[in-house]
Design a protein around this motif. Structure first.
Motif, PDB file in Angstrom:
ATOM      1  N   ASP A 151     -40.169 -14.487  -3.728  1.00  0.00           N
ATOM      2  CA  ASP A 151     -39.253 -15.601  -3.113  1.00  0.00           C
ATOM      3  C   ASP A 151     -38.790 -15.543  -1.605  1.00  0.00           C
ATOM      4  N   ASP A 152     -38.855 -14.100  -1.480  1.00  0.00           N
ATOM      5  CA  ASP A 152     -38.251 -13.760  -0.092  1.00  0.00           C
ATOM      6  C   ASP A 152     -38.722 -12.374   0.222  1.00  0.00           C
ATOM      7  N   PRO A 153     -39.937 -12.061   0.900  1.00  0.00           N
ATOM      8  CA  PRO A 153     -40.390 -10.792   1.145  1.00  0.00           C
ATOM      9  C   PRO A 153     -39.519  -9.847   1.872  1.00  0.00           C
ATOM     10  N   PHE A 154     -38.638 -10.707   2.607  1.00  0.00           N
ATOM     11  CA  PHE A 154     -38.037  -9.818   3.686  1.00  0.00           C
ATOM     12  C   PHE A 154     -36.434  -9.621   3.055  1.00  0.00           C
ATOM     13  N   THR A 155     -36.256  -9.979   1.747  1.00  0.00           N
ATOM     14  CA  THR A 155     -34.951 -10.059   1.144  1.00  0.00           C
ATOM     15  C   THR A 155     -34.783  -8.197   1.089  1.00  0.00           C
ATOM     16  N   GLU A 156     -33.512  -7.818   1.281  1.00  0.00           N
ATOM     17  CA  GLU A 156     -33.050  -6.307   1.095  1.00  0.00           C
ATOM     18  C   GLU A 156     -33.120  -5.951  -0.197  1.00  0.00           C
ATOM     19  N   ALA A 157     -33.424  -4.814  -0.778  1.00  0.00           N
ATOM     20  CA  ALA A 157     -33.599  -4.224  -2.004  1.00  0.00           C
ATOM     21  C   ALA A 157     -32.250  -4.413  -2.878  1.00  0.00           C
ATOM     22  N   ASP A 158     -31.073  -4.299  -2.251  1.00  0.00           N
ATOM     23  CA  ASP A 158     -29.874  -4.601  -2.786  1.00  0.00           C
ATOM     24  C   ASP A 158     -29.794  -6.040  -3.221  1.00  0.00           C
ATOM     25  N   ALA A 159     -30.155  -7.011  -2.466  1.00  0.00           N
ATOM     26  CA  ALA A 159     -30.153  -8.407  -3.021  1.00  0.00           C
ATOM     27  C   ALA A 159     -30.998  -8.670  -3.936  1.00  0.00           C
ATOM     28  N   VAL A 160     -32.255  -8.061  -4.002  1.00  0.00           N
ATOM     29  CA  VAL A 160     -33.302  -8.089  -5.099  1.00  0.00           C
ATOM     30  C   VAL A 160     -32.674  -7.719  -6.203  1.00  0.00           C
ATOM     31  N   THR A 161     -32.075  -6.502  -6.327  1.00  0.00           N
ATOM     32  CA  THR A 161     -31.422  -6.075  -7.481  1.00  0.00           C
ATOM     33  C   THR A 161     -30.272  -6.892  -7.873  1.00  0.00           C
ATOM     34  N   ALA A 162     -29.549  -7.522  -7.065  1.00  0.00           N
ATOM     35  CA  ALA A 162     -28.333  -8.454  -7.720  1.00  0.00           C
ATOM     36  C   ALA A 162     -29.005  -9.675  -8.174  1.00  0.00           C
ATOM     37  N   THR A 163     -30.094 -10.157  -7.723  1.00  0.00           N
ATOM     38  CA  THR A 163     -30.816 -11.446  -8.202  1.00  0.00           C
ATOM     39  C   THR A 163     -31.137 -11.026  -9.715  1.00  0.00           C
ATOM     40  N   VAL A 164     -31.889  -9.801  -9.807  1.00  0.00           N
ATOM     41  CA  VAL A 164     -32.608  -9.808 -10.964  1.00  0.00           C
ATOM     42  C   VAL A 164     -31.562  -9.378 -11.881  1.00  0.00           C
ATOM     43  N   ARG A 165     -30.485  -8.631 -11.822  1.00  0.00           N
ATOM     44  CA  ARG A 165     -29.375  -8.433 -12.793  1.00  0.00           C
ATOM     45  C   ARG A 165     -28.724  -9.638 -13.340  1.00  0.00           C
ATOM     46  N   ALA A 166     -28.438 -10.538 -12.209  1.00  0.00           N
ATOM     47  CA  ALA A 166     -27.857 -11.826 -12.615  1.00  0.00           C
ATOM     48  C   ALA A 166     -28.797 -12.596 -13.473  1.00  0.00           C
ATOM     49  N   ARG A 167     -30.016 -12.631 -13.204  1.00  0.00           N
ATOM     50  CA  ARG A 167     -30.974 -13.373 -14.285  1.00  0.00           C
ATOM     51  C   ARG A 167     -30.949 -12.868 -15.538  1.00  0.00           C
ATOM     52  N   LEU A 168     -31.031 -11.342 -15.568  1.00  0.00           N
ATOM     53  CA  LEU A 168     -31.361 -10.915 -16.896  1.00  0.00           C
ATOM     54  C   LEU A 168     -30.170 -11.056 -17.767  1.00  0.00           C
ATOM     55  N   ALA A 169     -28.947 -10.833 -17.041  1.00  0.00           N
ATOM     56  CA  ALA A 169     -27.685 -11.179 -17.588  1.00  0.00           C
ATOM     57  C   ALA A 169     -27.269 -12.420 -18.762  1.00  0.00           C
ATOM     58  N   ARG A 170     -28.108 -13.409 -18.133  1.00  0.00           N
ATOM     59  CA  ARG A 170     -28.048 -14.656 -18.808  1.00  0.00           C
ATOM     60  C   ARG A 170     -28.522 -14.685 -20.378  1.00  0.00           C
ATOM     61  N   ALA A 171     -29.754 -13.447 -20.369  1.00  0.00           N
ATOM     62  CA  ALA A 171     -30.305 -13.599 -21.856  1.00  0.00           C
ATOM     63  C   ALA A 171     -29.544 -12.821 -22.775  1.00  0.00           C
ATOM     64  N   ALA A 172     -28.025 -12.609 -22.601  1.00  0.00           N
ATOM     65  CA  ALA A 172     -27.171 -12.120 -23.445  1.00  0.00           C
ATOM     66  C   ALA A 172     -26.708 -13.112 -24.659  1.00  0.00           C
ATOM     67  N   ILE A 173     -27.133 -14.367 -24.121  1.00  0.00           N
ATOM     68  CA  ILE A 173     -26.676 -15.640 -25.065  1.00  0.00           C
ATOM     69  C   ILE A 173     -27.673 -15.551 -26.322  1.00  0.00           C
ATOM     70  N   LEU A 174     -28.705 -14.822 -26.240  1.00  0.00           N
ATOM     71  CA  LEU A 174     -29.850 -14.576 -27.566  1.00  0.00           C
ATOM     72  C   LEU A 174     -29.594 -13.720 -28.202  1.00  0.00           C
ATOM     73  N   HIS A 175     -28.442 -12.660 -27.934  1.00  0.00           N
ATOM     74  CA  HIS A 175     -28.161 -11.622 -28.789  1.00  0.00           C
ATOM     75  C   HIS A 175     -26.568 -11.777 -29.115  1.00  0.00           C
ATOM     76  N   ARG A 176     -25.901 -12.511 -28.901  1.00  0.00           N
ATOM     77  CA  ARG A 176     -24.232 -12.579 -29.299  1.00  0.00           C
ATOM     78  C   ARG A 176     -24.370 -13.070 -30.737  1.00  0.00           C
TER      79      ARG A 176
END
Length: 273
Positions: free
Chosen positions: A122-147
């Motif tokens: 999506d943005d090859p110039f994005t800093e690693a911390d920003a990529v990590t935050a994006t990934v964590r936010a996306r994966l956290a959404r899947a908690a609704i499958l396991h509640r």
């Protein structure tokens, strides 16, 4: 002031101002050209108020920029794009979700490595911390499958989503294996629309229908750099029709699982060579 507290404060303030005018939720909704369900969700603190709506409320009640300031304080800070913030809230509150994905694996089904590859692309110039935050936010959404009361998730993906190689064959093999496990564990129903099915009504873009136990259904549609969450009854009729037509041309869940596992094997075989 925390995000949840800010929303509750805004909701309480809206209710006070509404009742001072002897307005029902429905009559206020009509004056603002929104649904009664949206007013109810905002007053309960379950939904944020967009800046444009806050400006309408301030003008209606003569409150200066009070609601605009409160809305700014309650902006979602989940790591998702602002245009997607409302959809994330709807997703978390939904009793069932029906999603169509034409080109990418839906976020609720994504693995960490797949999500990471997408974020970098999506943005090859994005800093690693920003990529990590994006990934964590996306994966956290899947908690609704396991509640304890998991959301009922039904996903229709086009074959293009299985064969668009995100992150390389190893990442894709893992991703499709993950989807197959979710389907086999009955955490999601997944259907595949194959290339040979040709055109159908839902093919123009991603869409997700959210249904709630105590509110009107909503549909989220997304395009490049934008998205819209809608609850207009006429739009909902068309959204359901589009989804039904996509489901009609898709393979059965059992046949879809066979295709998903077959394509996953193709990726694994490529990794072994």
């Amino acid at each position: 002031m925390g995000e949840r507290t800010a929303r509750e404060f805004l909701g309480d303030e809206l209710k006070v101002r509404r009742e001072e005018r002897d307005l029902t939720q429905g009559s206020l909704a009509d004056m603002l050209f929104v649904s009664r369900a949206l007013v109810a969700l905002i007053e309960s603190g379950s939904r944020r108020m967009k800046h444009s709506l806050a400006a309408q409320v301030d003008e209606l009640f003569g409150t200066g920029q009070l609601f605009q300031r409160l809305a700014a304080a309650a902006i979602s800070r989940t790591g998702h794009p602002d245009y997607f913030a409302d959809a994330v809230e709807a997703e978390q509150a939904a009793e069932s979700i029906s999603e169509y994905a034409p080109i990418l694996i839906p976020g609720l089904l994504q693995t960490e490595r797949y999500a990471h590859a997408l974020a970098v692309a999506d943005d090859p110039f994005t800093e690693a911390d920003a990529v990590t935050a994006t990934v964590r936010a996306r994966l956290a959404r899947a908690a609704i499958l396991h509640r304890d009361d998991p959301v009922r998730l039904w996903v229709i993906v086009h074959e293009a989503a299985l064969r668009t190689e995100v992150g390389g064959p190893a990442v894709m093999a893992e991703q499709l294996g993950h989807i197959a496990r979710l389907a086999r564990d009955r955490l999601a129903v997944v259907q595949v629309v194959q290339y040979g099915q040709g055109a159908h009504k839902a093919m123009s873009g991603m869409a997700a229908i959210y249904e709630f136990p105590d509110a009107a259904p909503m549909v989220y549609c997304e395009g490049p750099l934008t998205g819209a969450l809608m609850d207009d009854p006429a739009i909902m009729v068309e959204a359901r029709r589009s989804y039904d037509l996509a489901r009609a041309v898709a393979l059965s869940p059992e046949a879809s699982l066979t295709v998903i596992e077959s394509v996953a094997k193709e990726y694994r075989d490529r990794c072994a060579t």
